[in-house]
Design a protein around this motif. Structure first.
Motif, PDB file in Angstrom:
ATOM      1  N   ASN A  89       0.821  -1.206   0.000  1.00 31.20           N
ATOM      2  CA  ASN A  89       0.000   0.000   0.000  1.00 31.20           C
ATOM      3  C   ASN A  89       0.859   1.262   0.000  1.00 31.20           C
ATOM      4  N   TYR A  90       1.955   1.227   0.714  1.00 31.05           N
ATOM      5  CA  TYR A  90       2.871   2.378   0.727  1.00 31.05           C
ATOM      6  C   TYR A  90       3.395   2.663  -0.677  1.00 31.05           C
ATOM      7  N   MET A  93       0.492   4.040  -2.844  1.00 25.75           N
ATOM      8  CA  MET A  93       0.108   5.395  -2.462  1.00 25.75           C
ATOM      9  C   MET A  93       1.195   6.400  -2.838  1.00 25.75           C
ATOM     10  N   LEU A 107     -10.399   8.835   1.320  1.00 26.66           N
ATOM     11  CA  LEU A 107     -10.490   7.598   2.078  1.00 26.66           C
ATOM     12  C   LEU A 107     -11.895   7.459   2.639  1.00 26.66           C
ATOM     13  N   TYR A 114      -4.005   2.985   9.254  1.00 24.62           N
ATOM     14  CA  TYR A 114      -2.699   3.115   8.610  1.00 24.62           C
ATOM     15  C   TYR A 114      -2.794   3.824   7.262  1.00 24.62           C
ATOM     16  N   TYR A 115      -3.971   3.827   6.638  1.00 25.95           N
ATOM     17  CA  TYR A 115      -4.099   4.533   5.358  1.00 25.95           C
ATOM     18  C   TYR A 115      -3.881   6.038   5.527  1.00 25.95           C
ATOM     19  N   LYS A 118      -0.152   6.700   6.383  1.00 25.50           N
ATOM     20  CA  LYS A 118       0.754   6.646   5.238  1.00 25.50           C
ATOM     21  C   LYS A 118       0.565   7.848   4.326  1.00 25.50           C
ATOM     22  N   VAL A 154      -8.513   5.190  -2.046  1.00 22.96           N
ATOM     23  CA  VAL A 154      -8.208   3.864  -1.508  1.00 22.96           C
ATOM     24  C   VAL A 154      -9.503   3.161  -1.140  1.00 22.96           C
ATOM     25  N   ASN A 156     -10.681  -0.637   0.441  1.00 17.72           N
ATOM     26  CA  ASN A 156     -10.304  -1.920   1.033  1.00 17.72           C
ATOM     27  C   ASN A 156     -11.521  -2.842   1.011  1.00 17.72           C
ATOM     28  N   ASP A 188      -7.136  -2.450  -1.971  1.00 17.15           N
ATOM     29  CA  ASP A 188      -6.460  -3.334  -1.031  1.00 17.15           C
ATOM     30  C   ASP A 188      -7.353  -4.549  -0.814  1.00 17.15           C
TER      31      ASP A 188
END
Length: 365
Positions: A89-90, A93, A107, A114-115, A118, A154, A156, A188
């Motif tokens: 993901n890092y 992104m 988001l 953590y999204y 980051k 993002v 998930n 994700d």
């Protein structure tokens, strides 16, 4: 949402220091056995010649990338094997935010913490967009929040913490939105093996130069400590991601990758089916107890988390600590995932004591 030390660690430390027995339902560490072939792969690797203990290919072991590529119907050159889904993901992104296409990040709310962490670390300007009442992404709200400065979206799915499996129509709409504003959609899919609806479709089935898919074997093989994940990029985006990965990590762990490769090749579908069946039983028992407690809750369509709301007991850090002290159950405060579900508490059903925890909650409330 400012990024500080994750609340996960604060809750776990508090639970560990409690002077009573506590059922830990804080983090998503699987409690079941990994595939037998994974252990066999580790043993095999231990007896390899010493040259196999040196640096492997930076983007991942060639055979592992080939195995992933065949299963995901992509070219191996599109794959970067990473230090878990976290690095995947890092990299994705970072690729979105280094394209000079803006610094806006969309988001969902609630969101895996953590999204935003980051995104902010990478210089992104985060906007949290509340999901619809049932947990599905509110596509129109996302569209209204998007601007020409939006560089990253993002999604998930299956989702942590809501448990929702996003529909294909939702994912197609997000890809279309990303294309319209020249952003990248990062899908994700780390919980893709935990779909209880039978309706999950990978975003890889949606062809676009603006779509990146990330995943890992951490949850599906119960090996969060192995740190083997991957990102699948469009050909036009993969080279810069490989460079960043090389500069940050040089390469991944050869024995961990080899063991995952063996497990992919030799593990029968029944392994995953049995895990889903076991988790389905836990979900049923846990939600039955929540019914008994008079709680509102989300029944997972995927993943293994339940969000619950207890009348007069909002999901603050203080109340999570109170639940640890007085009920012996540790969950995550809803405020950790954003303001939209701040009154809720998230429970991870990755403990053989899930039914015991459910009874404690029912008795307490």
């Amino acid at each position: 949402m400012d990024y500080e030390e994750p609340l996960f660690f604060r809750v776990m430390r508090y639970a560990e220091a409690a002077d009573r027995d506590v059922v830990d339902m804080v983090s998503g560490n699987p409690d079941w056995e990994p595939p037998a072939a994974l252990r066999d792969g580790l043993r095999e690797f231990a007896d390899f010649d010493a040259d196999e203990f040196q640096y492997g290919p930076s983007a991942g072991l060639t055979e592992l990338r080939g195995e992933i590529a065949e299963r995901r119907n992509v070219d191996p050159s599109q794959i970067v094997v990473t230090n878990g889904a976290g690095e995947a993901n890092y990299l994705a992104m970072a690729r979105a935010l280094e394209r000079d296409a803006g610094d806006g990040v969309l988001l969902t709310d609630p969101v895996y913490p953590y999204y935003p962490g980051k995104a902010q670390m990478l210089g992104g300007d985060v906007t949290l967009v509340p999901v619809a009442e049932g947990g599905e992404i509110d596509v129109e709200a996302m569209r209204e929040a998007a601007t020409e400065e939006t560089a990253l979206i993002v999604a998930n799915t299956p989702n942590n913490p809501t448990g929702v499996v996003y529909s294909r129509e939702t994912m197609e709409a997000l890809v279309s939105l990303a294309e319209e504003v020249d952003a990248l959609l990062v899908a994700d899919e780390v919980y893709d093996h935990f779909d209880y609806t039978g309706e999950f479709e990978s975003a890889l089935t949606i062809d676009s130069e603006n779509r990146i898919v990330t995943s890992a074997f951490s949850k599906s093989m119960a090996i969060t400590g192995f740190r083997v994940g991957y990102a699948i990029f469009p050909e036009s985006l993969v080279d810069a991601a490989k460079t960043r990965h090389m500069l940050v990590n040089v390469a991944g762990s050869n024995p961990a990758q080899y063991a995952v490769l063996q497990a992919l090749r030799e593990t029968e579908p029944e392994y995953y089916e049995e895990t889903r069946s076991m988790l389905s039983d836990r979900i049923a028992a846990f939600t039955d107890a929540l019914d008994e407690a008079g709680a509102d809750y989300t029944r997972p369509e995927g993943a293994f988390y339940v969000l619950a709301r207890f009348d007069g007991f909002p999901g603050t850090m203080a109340n999570v600590e109170r639940l640890i002290d007085e009920a012996g159950v540790a969950g995550m405060p809803g405020e950790a995932f954003g303001p939209a579900r701040a009154d809720w508490i998230r429970f991870a059903l990755v403990t053989p004591r899930a039914q015991e925890a459910a009874k404690r909650l029912a008795d307490y409330f």
